[in-house]
Design a protein around this motif. Structure first.
Motif, PDB file in Angstrom:
ATOM      1  N   GLY A 171      -3.430  12.025   3.777  1.00 46.62           N
ATOM      2  CA  GLY A 171      -4.479  11.393   4.374  1.00 46.62           C
ATOM      3  C   GLY A 171      -4.317   9.921   4.364  1.00 46.62           C
ATOM      4  N   GLY A 172      -4.222   9.619   3.080  1.00 46.44           N
ATOM      5  CA  GLY A 172      -4.196   8.250   2.640  1.00 46.44           C
ATOM      6  C   GLY A 172      -2.954   7.474   3.453  1.00 46.44           C
ATOM      7  N   ALA A 173      -1.982   8.290   3.657  1.00 50.64           N
ATOM      8  CA  ALA A 173      -1.015   7.685   4.380  1.00 50.64           C
ATOM      9  C   ALA A 173      -1.173   7.122   5.747  1.00 50.64           C
ATOM     10  CB  ALA A 173       0.510   8.402   4.417  1.00 50.64           C
ATOM     11  N   VAL A 174      -2.142   8.026   6.633  1.00 52.69           N
ATOM     12  CA  VAL A 174      -2.793   7.814   7.758  1.00 52.69           C
ATOM     13  C   VAL A 174      -3.615   6.639   7.320  1.00 52.69           C
ATOM     14  CG1 VAL A 174      -4.358   8.635   9.450  1.00 52.69           C
ATOM     15  CG2 VAL A 174      -2.631  10.242   8.328  1.00 52.69           C
ATOM     16  N   THR A 175      -4.495   6.628   6.485  1.00 54.60           N
ATOM     17  CA  THR A 175      -5.417   5.470   6.293  1.00 54.60           C
ATOM     18  C   THR A 175      -4.636   4.060   6.253  1.00 54.60           C
ATOM     19  OG1 THR A 175      -6.742   7.036   4.903  1.00 54.60           O
ATOM     20  CG2 THR A 175      -7.088   4.460   4.615  1.00 54.60           C
ATOM     21  N   ALA A 176      -3.423   4.044   5.270  1.00 48.45           N
ATOM     22  CA  ALA A 176      -2.476   2.952   5.352  1.00 48.45           C
ATOM     23  C   ALA A 176      -2.036   2.535   6.681  1.00 48.45           C
ATOM     24  CB  ALA A 176      -1.410   3.162   4.257  1.00 48.45           C
ATOM     25  N   LEU A 177      -1.670   3.344   7.418  1.00 45.17           N
ATOM     26  CA  LEU A 177      -1.111   2.990   8.680  1.00 45.17           C
ATOM     27  C   LEU A 177      -2.228   2.407   9.519  1.00 45.17           C
ATOM     28  CD1 LEU A 177       1.164   6.114   9.472  1.00 45.17           C
ATOM     29  CD2 LEU A 177       2.099   3.882   9.145  1.00 45.17           C
ATOM     30  N   ALA A 178      -3.489   2.826   9.681  1.00 41.23           N
ATOM     31  CA  ALA A 178      -4.647   2.326  10.465  1.00 41.23           C
ATOM     32  C   ALA A 178      -4.935   0.965   9.695  1.00 41.23           C
ATOM     33  CB  ALA A 178      -5.663   3.378  10.285  1.00 41.23           C
ATOM     34  N   LEU A 179      -4.732   0.683   8.380  1.00 43.32           N
ATOM     35  CA  LEU A 179      -5.265  -0.566   7.895  1.00 43.32           C
ATOM     36  C   LEU A 179      -4.193  -1.756   8.283  1.00 43.32           C
ATOM     37  CD1 LEU A 179      -6.316  -2.367   5.703  1.00 43.32           C
ATOM     38  CD2 LEU A 179      -4.668  -1.664   4.098  1.00 43.32           C
ATOM     39  N   ALA A 180      -2.815  -1.075   8.314  1.00 41.83           N
ATOM     40  CA  ALA A 180      -1.756  -2.090   9.027  1.00 41.83           C
ATOM     41  C   ALA A 180      -2.069  -2.546  10.233  1.00 41.83           C
ATOM     42  CB  ALA A 180      -0.449  -1.489   8.738  1.00 41.83           C
ATOM     43  N   GLN A 181      -2.625  -1.588  11.096  1.00 43.66           N
ATOM     44  CA  GLN A 181      -3.007  -1.923  12.634  1.00 43.66           C
ATOM     45  C   GLN A 181      -4.086  -2.783  12.601  1.00 43.66           C
ATOM     46  OE1 GLN A 181      -1.467   2.580  14.580  1.00 43.66           O
ATOM     47  NE2 GLN A 181      -3.642   1.752  14.962  1.00 43.66           N
ATOM     48  N   ARG A 182      -5.373  -2.514  12.014  1.00 47.01           N
ATOM     49  CA  ARG A 182      -6.564  -3.168  12.051  1.00 47.01           C
ATOM     50  C   ARG A 182      -6.521  -4.455  11.246  1.00 47.01           C
ATOM     51  NH1 ARG A 182     -10.381   0.264  14.121  1.00 47.01           N
ATOM     52  NH2 ARG A 182     -12.129  -0.404  13.078  1.00 47.01           N
ATOM     53  N   HIS A 183      -5.854  -4.454  10.381  1.00 46.30           N
ATOM     54  CA  HIS A 183      -5.791  -5.625   9.342  1.00 46.30           C
ATOM     55  C   HIS A 183      -4.604  -6.255   9.021  1.00 46.30           C
ATOM     56  CE1 HIS A 183     -10.273  -4.935   9.078  1.00 46.30           C
ATOM     57  NE2 HIS A 183     -10.083  -3.369   8.925  1.00 46.30           N
ATOM     58  N   PRO A 184      -3.649  -6.644   9.941  1.00 49.37           N
ATOM     59  CA  PRO A 184      -2.260  -6.777   9.496  1.00 49.37           C
ATOM     60  C   PRO A 184      -2.148  -8.114   8.421  1.00 49.37           C
ATOM     61  CG  PRO A 184      -2.841  -7.434  11.816  1.00 49.37           C
ATOM     62  CD  PRO A 184      -3.896  -6.651  11.182  1.00 49.37           C
ATOM     63  N   ALA A 185      -3.280  -8.896   8.479  1.00 48.24           N
ATOM     64  CA  ALA A 185      -3.088 -10.162   7.412  1.00 48.24           C
ATOM     65  C   ALA A 185      -3.138  -9.574   5.943  1.00 48.24           C
ATOM     66  CB  ALA A 185      -4.253 -10.994   7.743  1.00 48.24           C
ATOM     67  N   LEU A 186      -3.782  -8.504   5.674  1.00 51.97           N
ATOM     68  CA  LEU A 186      -4.366  -8.176   4.507  1.00 51.97           C
ATOM     69  C   LEU A 186      -3.127  -7.157   3.748  1.00 51.97           C
ATOM     70  CD1 LEU A 186      -7.971  -7.199   4.846  1.00 51.97           C
ATOM     71  CD2 LEU A 186      -6.892  -9.271   3.934  1.00 51.97           C
ATOM     72  N   VAL A 187      -1.865  -6.940   4.506  1.00 50.54           N
ATOM     73  CA  VAL A 187      -1.068  -5.947   3.836  1.00 50.54           C
ATOM     74  C   VAL A 187       0.604  -6.611   4.291  1.00 50.54           C
ATOM     75  CG1 VAL A 187      -1.254  -4.523   6.137  1.00 50.54           C
ATOM     76  CG2 VAL A 187      -0.303  -3.382   3.902  1.00 50.54           C
ATOM     77  N   ALA A 213       3.893   4.817   4.035  1.00 49.24           N
ATOM     78  CA  ALA A 213       3.196   6.287   4.180  1.00 49.24           C
ATOM     79  C   ALA A 213       3.828   7.413   3.836  1.00 49.24           C
ATOM     80  CB  ALA A 213       2.979   6.103   5.713  1.00 49.24           C
ATOM     81  N   HIS A 214       3.341   8.034   2.773  1.00 47.19           N
ATOM     82  CA  HIS A 214       4.000   9.463   2.287  1.00 47.19           C
ATOM     83  C   HIS A 214       3.565  10.320   2.873  1.00 47.19           C
ATOM     84  CE1 HIS A 214       4.747  12.350  -0.953  1.00 47.19           C
ATOM     85  NE2 HIS A 214       6.047  11.824  -1.047  1.00 47.19           N
ATOM     86  N   VAL A 247       0.908  -1.223  -0.030  1.00 41.71           N
ATOM     87  CA  VAL A 247       0.299  -0.156  -0.067  1.00 41.71           C
ATOM     88  C   VAL A 247       0.841   1.528   0.073  1.00 41.71           C
ATOM     89  CG1 VAL A 247      -1.802   1.263   1.108  1.00 41.71           C
ATOM     90  CG2 VAL A 247      -1.757  -1.380   1.294  1.00 41.71           C
ATOM     91  N   PHE A 248       0.726   2.077  -0.811  1.00 38.45           N
ATOM     92  CA  PHE A 248       1.190   3.475  -1.044  1.00 38.45           C
ATOM     93  C   PHE A 248       0.249   4.519  -0.545  1.00 38.45           C
ATOM     94  CE2 PHE A 248       1.962   7.705  -3.266  1.00 38.45           C
ATOM     95  CZ  PHE A 248       3.130   7.917  -2.575  1.00 38.45           C
ATOM     96  N   GLY A 249       0.289   5.043   0.386  1.00 39.45           N
ATOM     97  CA  GLY A 249      -0.826   5.969   0.849  1.00 39.45           C
ATOM     98  C   GLY A 249       0.090   7.438   1.123  1.00 39.45           C
ATOM     99  N   SER A 250      -0.768   8.595   0.589  1.00 33.25           N
ATOM    100  CA  SER A 250      -0.189   9.718   0.564  1.00 33.25           C
ATOM    101  C   SER A 250      -0.999  10.769   1.387  1.00 33.25           C
ATOM    102  CB  SER A 250       0.134  10.442  -0.663  1.00 33.25           C
ATOM    103  OG  SER A 250       0.907  11.655  -0.663  1.00 33.25           O
TER     104      SER A 250
END
Length: 265
Positions: free
Chosen positions: A97-113, A118-119, A92-95
Motif C-alpha cells: 500500500g505504500g507503493a500506492v501512496t508513493a505513486l499518489a505523491l508523485a501525481q499530487r506533489h511532483p516538486a517534492l519527489v 513502487a514495490h 521514495v521507496f514504497g511497498s
C-alpha cells in the motif's frame, strides 16, 4: 534517531528521522516505522531516512478513528512530512500500500519527489479483471466484519496467490496490533486497491518512476499488478530479492539492491 509528531488538519502523524545526506522516504501501508526500522538503520549511513506510521496505524492517530484512509490522503501526509523536515526533494521507496501512496505523491506533489520505487503495488484498477478482484476484496472485508478473522486472512492469501506464512509460535497480538489489523481491513484495504494511477500526470511530473517486484512473487496477484503498472509506464518491473516483505525479513540482503536501483538514474 529522532522521533516526533506532526499535526495535520485531521490527524497527528508519527515519524522517525535517521542519518544524514539526501532524503530517502521508506513508506508502507499498513506497515509503519517498526517494520522499516532495520532497513532504515542500514540506509542511514548515507541518507537522511524518513519513516512514518501511516494515518490510522500505530502512533499516527486520526481525529475521527473510523475514517477511511485513501492513497491521496496518505500522499498529502507524506508531502507535509517532507516539507516539515525540509530536506527534499525526496527519493521514495514504497511497498505494498505504500507503493500506492508513493505513486499518489508523485501525481499530487511532483516538486517534492525525484524518484519513486513502487514495490509490488496492489493496484486492482490496472487489471482487466478488476471487477472480480474488487469483489474479492469486498468479500474479504465482509468476512472480517463478521468476526471471522482467520477466514478473512485465508481469503486474503488465496486472493493474493501467496503461500500461507509458516506457523510460528509467539505471543498473541497486542492491542495496537489488533487495532492496526482492524483499521487495515475496514478502512485502508478498499481505498488502496481501488486507486487508479494517472499515467499522464506521472509522466508530466518528471519524477523517475520504477516498479519493483520480488523475485519470489512470480505468479502472485502483485506480480500481475506490477507488470500491468510497469507496462502502462512503458517499462518492465525491476527485480528485487525475496518476496513481498523481503525488506522486513532480510534487510541486509535487500538494502544493497535498493541502493543499486536508487543509483541507477
Amino acid at each position: 534517531m529522532k522521533n516526533d509528531t506532526l499535526r495535520v488538519p485531521d490527524a497527528t502523524l508519527y515519524y522517525e528521522l535517521r542519518g544524514s545526506g539526501p532524503l530517502l522516504v521508506l513508506v508502507g501501508a499498513p506497515m509503519g516505522t517498526r517494520f522499516f526500522g532495520p532497513l532504515a538503520d542500514l540506509l542511514a549511513a548515507d541518507n537522511t531516512v524518513l519513516t512514518t506510521d501511516p494515518r490510522g496505524i500505530g502512533a499516527s492517530v486520526l481525529d475521527a478513528p473510523e475514517s477511511d484512509s485513501a492513497a491521496e490522503q496518505r500522499a498529502d501526509d507524506l508531502a507535509r512530512l517532507i516539507e516539515h523536515v525540509d530536506a527534499g526533494p525526496a527519493a521514495v521507496f514504497g511497498s505494498s500500500g505504500g507503493a500506492v501512496t508513493a505513486l499518489a505523491l508523485a501525481q499530487r506533489h511532483p516538486a517534492l519527489v525525484h524518484t519513486v520505487i513502487a514495490h509490488e503495488p496492489p493496484l486492482n484498477e490496472v487489471l482487466e479483471d478488476r471487477d472480480e478482484r474488487h469483489a474479492a476484496i469486498e468479500d474479504i472485508i465482509a468476512t472480517y466484519e463478521s468476526g471471522d478473522v482467520p477466514g478473512a486472512w485465508k481469503k486474503f492469501l488465496v486472493n493474493a496467490g501467496a503461500p500461507p506464512p509458516p506457523h510460528l509460535e509467539g505471543p498473541p497480538p497486542d492491542a495496537q496490533q489488533v487495532a492496526d489489523e482492524r483499521f487495515w481491513f475496514l478502512h485502508e484495504m478498499r481505498g488502496t486497491s481501488r486507486f487508479r494511477p494517472d499515467v499522464a500526470a506521472l509522466r508530466a511530473g518528471g519524477a523517475r518512476i520504477v516498479i519493483g517486484l520480488g523475485q519470489e512473487s512470480a505468479g502472485q496477484l502483485l506480480d500481475r499488478t506490477s507488470h500491468a503498472m510497469a507496462a502502462l509506464l512503458g517499462a518492465e518491473p525491476v527485480l528485487f530479492p525475496g518476496g513481498h516483505i523481503a525488506f522486513v525479513l532480510d534487510p541486509p540482503g535487500f538494502a544493497p539492491r535498493l541502493r543499486e536501483v536508487l543509483r541507477d538514474e
